[in-house]
Design a protein around this motif. Sequence first.
Motif, PDB file in Angstrom:
ATOM      1  N   ASN A   1       4.894   4.270  14.069  1.00 26.66           N
ATOM      2  CA  ASN A   1       6.261   5.673  12.803  1.00 26.66           C
ATOM      3  C   ASN A   1       6.028   4.672  11.610  1.00 26.66           C
ATOM      4  OD1 ASN A   1       7.890   6.570  14.646  1.00 26.66           O
ATOM      5  ND2 ASN A   1       9.187   4.623  15.180  1.00 26.66           N
ATOM      6  N   ARG A   2       4.524   3.661  11.191  1.00 23.71           N
ATOM      7  CA  ARG A   2       4.205   3.134   9.926  1.00 23.71           C
ATOM      8  C   ARG A   2       3.388   4.325   9.555  1.00 23.71           C
ATOM      9  NH1 ARG A   2       3.867  -2.020   8.952  1.00 23.71           N
ATOM     10  NH2 ARG A   2       4.295  -2.696  11.077  1.00 23.71           N
ATOM     11  N   ARG A   3       2.251   5.309  10.706  1.00 21.22           N
ATOM     12  CA  ARG A   3       2.003   5.945   9.758  1.00 21.22           C
ATOM     13  C   ARG A   3       2.856   7.215   8.867  1.00 21.22           C
ATOM     14  NH1 ARG A   3      -3.107   7.152  12.304  1.00 21.22           N
ATOM     15  NH2 ARG A   3      -1.881   9.867  12.013  1.00 21.22           N
ATOM     16  N   ALA A   4       4.064   7.086   9.114  1.00 20.74           N
ATOM     17  CA  ALA A   4       5.127   8.205   8.486  1.00 20.74           C
ATOM     18  C   ALA A   4       5.372   7.144   6.980  1.00 20.74           C
ATOM     19  CB  ALA A   4       5.987   8.594   9.438  1.00 20.74           C
ATOM     20  N   ILE A   5       5.738   6.316   6.897  1.00 15.39           N
ATOM     21  CA  ILE A   5       5.805   5.587   5.341  1.00 15.39           C
ATOM     22  C   ILE A   5       5.397   6.784   4.201  1.00 15.39           C
ATOM     23  CG2 ILE A   5       6.209   3.518   4.313  1.00 15.39           C
ATOM     24  CD1 ILE A   5       8.059   3.628   6.777  1.00 15.39           C
ATOM     25  N   GLY A   6       6.081   6.951   3.530  1.00 15.18           N
ATOM     26  CA  GLY A   6       6.202   7.622   2.060  1.00 15.18           C
ATOM     27  C   GLY A   6       5.745   8.956   1.747  1.00 15.18           C
ATOM     28  N   TYR A   7       5.859   9.327   3.343  1.00 17.19           N
ATOM     29  CA  TYR A   7       5.927  10.698   3.582  1.00 17.19           C
ATOM     30  C   TYR A   7       7.104  11.722   3.099  1.00 17.19           C
ATOM     31  CZ  TYR A   7       5.063  15.567   6.312  1.00 17.19           C
ATOM     32  OH  TYR A   7       5.422  17.227   5.994  1.00 17.19           O
ATOM     33  N   ASP A   8       6.500  12.663   2.130  1.00 18.65           N
ATOM     34  CA  ASP A   8       7.478  13.468   1.277  1.00 18.65           C
ATOM     35  C   ASP A   8       7.473  14.668   2.470  1.00 18.65           C
ATOM     36  OD1 ASP A   8       7.420  16.002  -1.272  1.00 18.65           O
ATOM     37  OD2 ASP A   8       8.795  15.066  -0.622  1.00 18.65           O
ATOM     38  N   MET A   9       8.601  14.697   3.100  1.00 18.00           N
ATOM     39  CA  MET A   9       9.552  16.214   3.683  1.00 18.00           C
ATOM     40  C   MET A   9       9.441  17.078   3.324  1.00 18.00           C
ATOM     41  SD  MET A   9      11.471  13.836   6.925  1.00 18.00           S
ATOM     42  CE  MET A   9      12.429  12.928   6.118  1.00 18.00           C
TER      43      MET A   9
ATOM     44  N   ASN B   1       1.203  -0.931  -0.242  1.00 19.71           N
ATOM     45  CA  ASN B   1       0.272  -0.203  -0.222  1.00 19.71           C
ATOM     46  C   ASN B   1       0.990   1.022  -0.221  1.00 19.71           C
ATOM     47  OD1 ASN B   1      -2.194  -1.432  -0.154  1.00 19.71           O
ATOM     48  ND2 ASN B   1      -1.985  -1.744   2.057  1.00 19.71           N
ATOM     49  N   TYR B   2       1.993   1.062  -0.039  1.00 21.72           N
ATOM     50  CA  TYR B   2       2.971   2.137  -0.217  1.00 21.72           C
ATOM     51  C   TYR B   2       2.805   3.397  -1.742  1.00 21.72           C
ATOM     52  CZ  TYR B   2       7.162   5.148  -1.527  1.00 21.72           C
ATOM     53  OH  TYR B   2       7.752   5.662  -0.643  1.00 21.72           O
ATOM     54  N   ALA B   3       2.281   4.743  -0.724  1.00 21.51           N
ATOM     55  CA  ALA B   3       2.689   6.013  -2.110  1.00 21.51           C
ATOM     56  C   ALA B   3       2.678   7.033  -1.279  1.00 21.51           C
ATOM     57  CB  ALA B   3       1.101   5.729  -1.897  1.00 21.51           C
ATOM     58  N   LEU B   4       3.502   7.895  -2.379  1.00 17.83           N
ATOM     59  CA  LEU B   4       4.494   8.902  -2.256  1.00 17.83           C
ATOM     60  C   LEU B   4       3.338  10.338  -1.655  1.00 17.83           C
ATOM     61  CD1 LEU B   4       7.677   9.998  -3.406  1.00 17.83           C
ATOM     62  CD2 LEU B   4       5.660  11.969  -2.504  1.00 17.83           C
ATOM     63  N   TRP B   5       3.220  10.567  -0.293  1.00 17.74           N
ATOM     64  CA  TRP B   5       2.384  12.023   0.219  1.00 17.74           C
ATOM     65  C   TRP B   5       3.011  12.849   0.731  1.00 17.74           C
ATOM     66  CZ3 TRP B   5       0.992  12.952   5.197  1.00 17.74           C
ATOM     67  CH2 TRP B   5       1.551  11.403   6.247  1.00 17.74           C
ATOM     68  N   PRO B   6       2.066  14.171   0.863  1.00 15.28           N
ATOM     69  CA  PRO B   6       1.018  14.387   0.207  1.00 15.28           C
ATOM     70  C   PRO B   6       0.736  14.556  -1.375  1.00 15.28           C
ATOM     71  CG  PRO B   6       1.944  16.018   0.932  1.00 15.28           C
ATOM     72  CD  PRO B   6       2.871  15.000   1.451  1.00 15.28           C
ATOM     73  N   GLU B   7      -0.273  14.349  -2.140  1.00 18.84           N
ATOM     74  CA  GLU B   7      -0.516  14.323  -3.245  1.00 18.84           C
ATOM     75  C   GLU B   7      -0.361  15.805  -3.679  1.00 18.84           C
ATOM     76  OE1 GLU B   7      -1.325  10.722  -4.226  1.00 18.84           O
ATOM     77  OE2 GLU B   7      -0.732  11.747  -5.105  1.00 18.84           O
ATOM     78  N   GLY B   8       0.693  15.754  -5.616  1.00 16.19           N
ATOM     79  CA  GLY B   8       1.016  16.829  -5.629  1.00 16.19           C
ATOM     80  C   GLY B   8       2.170  16.868  -6.782  1.00 16.19           C
ATOM     81  N   ASP B   9       2.375  18.193  -7.190  1.00 18.20           N
ATOM     82  CA  ASP B   9       3.940  17.820  -7.923  1.00 18.20           C
ATOM     83  C   ASP B   9       5.198  18.660  -7.084  1.00 18.20           C
ATOM     84  OD1 ASP B   9       1.847  18.346 -11.375  1.00 18.20           O
ATOM     85  OD2 ASP B   9       2.671  16.145 -10.472  1.00 18.20           O
ATOM     86  N   ARG B  10       5.756  18.725  -7.209  1.00 18.82           N
ATOM     87  CA  ARG B  10       6.845  19.169  -6.564  1.00 18.82           C
ATOM     88  C   ARG B  10       8.384  19.330  -7.058  1.00 18.82           C
ATOM     89  NH1 ARG B  10       3.500  17.719  -2.023  1.00 18.82           N
ATOM     90  NH2 ARG B  10       4.713  15.589  -2.050  1.00 18.82           N
ATOM     91  N   PRO B  11       9.409  19.864  -6.642  1.00 15.34           N
ATOM     92  CA  PRO B  11      10.202  19.217  -8.008  1.00 15.34           C
ATOM     93  C   PRO B  11      10.987  18.246  -7.574  1.00 15.34           C
ATOM     94  CG  PRO B  11       9.993  21.964  -7.409  1.00 15.34           C
ATOM     95  CD  PRO B  11       9.314  21.108  -6.772  1.00 15.34           C
ATOM     96  N   MET B  12      11.025  17.921  -7.020  1.00 15.48           N
ATOM     97  CA  MET B  12      11.875  16.991  -5.743  1.00 15.48           C
ATOM     98  C   MET B  12      11.286  16.492  -4.396  1.00 15.48           C
ATOM     99  SD  MET B  12      14.952  15.469  -6.003  1.00 15.48           S
ATOM    100  CE  MET B  12      15.147  16.411  -7.544  1.00 15.48           C
ATOM    101  N   TYR B  13      11.352  15.428  -4.541  1.00 14.13           N
ATOM    102  CA  TYR B  13      10.172  14.708  -3.221  1.00 14.13           C
ATOM    103  C   TYR B  13      11.690  14.324  -2.638  1.00 14.13           C
ATOM    104  CZ  TYR B  13       6.779  14.882  -6.815  1.00 14.13           C
ATOM    105  OH  TYR B  13       5.817  15.223  -7.609  1.00 14.13           O
ATOM    106  N   THR B  14      11.584  13.723  -0.934  1.00 14.41           N
ATOM    107  CA  THR B  14      11.568  13.359   0.188  1.00 14.41           C
ATOM    108  C   THR B  14      11.283  12.736   0.222  1.00 14.41           C
ATOM    109  OG1 THR B  14      11.953  14.922   1.234  1.00 14.41           O
ATOM    110  CG2 THR B  14      14.074  14.591   0.630  1.00 14.41           C
TER     111      THR B  14
END
Length: 907
Positions: free
Chosen positions: A150-158, A125-138
């Motif tokens: 801690n599982r709630r933070a997986i995939g979060y773009d800081m 169920n991995y996803a890169l969030w929040p949604e949206g276009d950005r120049p770069m993701y982490t």
Amino acid sequence: MKNSKKGYLPAWIILLLSLSFTAFLWHNTRSEISRNARADFDFRVEEIKQTIAHRMRGYEQVLKGGVGLFNASEEVTSLEWREYVKSLRIEKSYPGIQGIGFSVLVSPSERDRHIRRMRSEGLQNYALWPEGDRPMYTSIIYLEPLDWRNRRAIGYDMYSEPVRKQAMDKAVENDMAVISGKVTLVQETSKDVQSGFLMYLPVYRAGMAISTPENRREALLGYVYSPFRMRDFMQRIIGRDTPDLNVEIFDGEAVSEESLMYDSDQESHFSENREAVFEKTVKMEINGHLWTTHFSTLPPFEKTIDGGKPVMVLTTGMLISLLFSAITFFQASHRARLKAFNEDLNCEVAERKRAEEELMEARDVLETRVKERTEELTQTNETLHKEISVRKQAEAALRQSEERFRALVETTNDWVWEMDTSFRYTYASPMVLRTLGYGPGEMAGTTPFDRMNGEDAARLRAALTELAALKMPFTLENRSLRKDGSVAIIETSGAPIIGSSGEFLGYRGIDRDATERKRIEREKESMQTQLIQSQKMELMGRLAGGVAHDFNNIMTIITSLNNLAMKEASSGQVRDYLDQIQAASERASNLTRQLLIFSRNQPTKAATLDVNRTAEELLSLLKNIIGENIVINSDLAHDLLPVEADNSNIEQLFMNLVINSKDAMPNGGQIVIKTGNETIDGKRAAHPELAPGEYVCITISDSGAGMDEDVLKRVFEPFFSTKEPGKGIGLGLTVVHNIVAEYKGGITVESRPGQGTVFKVFLPASRSGAVQVHSRDLEEPLGNGETILLIEDELMLSRSVSLVLTKSGYKVFAARDGEEAARIFEREGGRLDLVFSDVVLKGKSGVNIVDEFLALKPDLKVVFASGYMDIEAQWPYIKEKGFRFLQKPYDIPELLRAVRDCLNGAR
């Protein structure tokens, strides 16, 4: 009557002066209380500030360890990351940290491929969030421990949140660990919401330049980071309750509701107008970010400002004044009694000296008897050598005169024979029946090869064929099967039979049964080897004990002073130098300790031990020693029985065997440590040296180069080593063998070239007593002004130990011998809490000095120390009396713990 009144005058003077001094102290105490309260508040503030800074440096080191893991590997998997975080034991070693994670840098073009990859690795169920276009993701891809929060933070773009992104960019810009401003962690739920912050440390791709900010941004792979919940973080530092102090932490310089990150006093708020007795605001620069910390006292603290102390001082002073007056009255009569007591003490000292002289005379007589017995054994050995030489000459003469004594052939103890050109017997004397069990008739027509195994037969046939072609005589030794199936060792001598025309007709010779003689020679050789080995061990034991005594004194001085220096230098290059000195000191101490174990002069303190616990405590240290190219695994039996042994000896056993395995694998490999229970019964021929019973078996195996038969025979021999010069002295396995022998155990070794080595150690199991727990990290308990008499004849060591004890809160009197110690004891009137003495001193020994003090003060506490135990008669006495003993070299925690434990009740 007049003289009697004059005798009371000093008492009245002392009373008047004491009351005057008491009045002065009462007045001074009242003004001092306020200053002390302020100093206490400032100390508490500085302590909390330093604790926060120290804890943050520790968390930074954790992140640097994670960066090191990425630098050392081409790719770090989620399993490797989990094992790394698990090995840190963060809940115990780094309390307050929410977790340790890794956020990878993802470009928009790699986003979809990154999501597919993470889902293929198990995060369906991995996803890169929040949604949206950005120049770069982490994106956060690793975060351990991976609990529900801690599982709630997986995939979060800081990068999607400005405060986090600012800290991450600053970490790359300055190439350092940086913490963020106040944030709300994505791990938070609707319950127990806390302010938070994060610490970031950038990870760069291997091989790329990182000297400038532009280089670092180009080489950036991601971030190793840790999230923190502020209240959880602070409670792990100052505890859940600080009833006497209120601590408030604000993000940045502004002191406001919006910037408030932490308030230790939930009932009173920072904005409330309550006047505290003491307040202080401190600016703290923490990893590139500013915190404003406000400290204020609460009512419980203000109540501790003691108003009743002046009254106590006044009351105590009056009581002391009356006491001093009473002491003066009794002093004159006490002096007379003390003089009589000193005369009795001098008589006892003279009697003890006479007893010591008689003991020295008895020792000289015993040494003379040992010397005479040694000379007798040497003469016996020379006689035996002469007898063997004479016997060999007689045997040679007998063979040379064979033809002259043909008539004696039938009665000789040797078997006479003749054989033809095909090596078939044509004649055999009757003695063959006694030698091989066959009659002369049974031997006719047979060959010697018929009673040999294939290899021996082929070797003898080839030798006889070559000799016959040259018509040469021979003397050979071979093994022949008797009629009952047993093996006989036969010495065969033969001469060619030459015909009148010079042709070869066969051999005529004699066979002798050398089985028994060979056995005797082997036994004699074994006894000779044991005698030489015993003499060598005795000589080395004396040398090791003598060297260790002086060396341990020096190492104790170095270790003590270095420990004090390390406390003064908490960081920087000087601390690095001191750490290297400490490591070298421990290495030298370990070498001395091996010499003491080797010489059997090391005093041991047997206790009921859990071998598994000792192995587990050593695993991390062993992994650091063996290096990264060697894997060390353990297989420890859960139901392992305890043993009765000294924990330091068992640690030494593990260390020496593992280091021996490491040295056999210069190109890397695997070491396995295994434990288990074994029962030895009387029928087990594999371990004949062990008595029947239950044993704990320790197995150390490796995948190294292995050993051949010649090396295996000498593997436990002192100073035997296959290593290059300068890389080993050949004592490691000898020390292991001595330790095992001391506990009446056994050790075996199996090895073949190219197939590794397996050591098995058998130690008798114990069924009695509670298992003793050993800790490698000792606290340093401080003194409470107790008085200690230090007796040490090594001046530098005496000064260093006095300095350590004085800095730790004790009052120390130092003496270099028994006479000086007796003067101090008399001068202080026996008002000593503890005597810390070396066992071996110039003149009177430490044990004798302590005996004299105990006769005067039976409740006196005693701690002994020594660099070696060449006083066999005194070590059993120390154990019998239950005195505390420290083996030199000792470090500061060991010294302070021994002194504190002894003062708390145990001798």
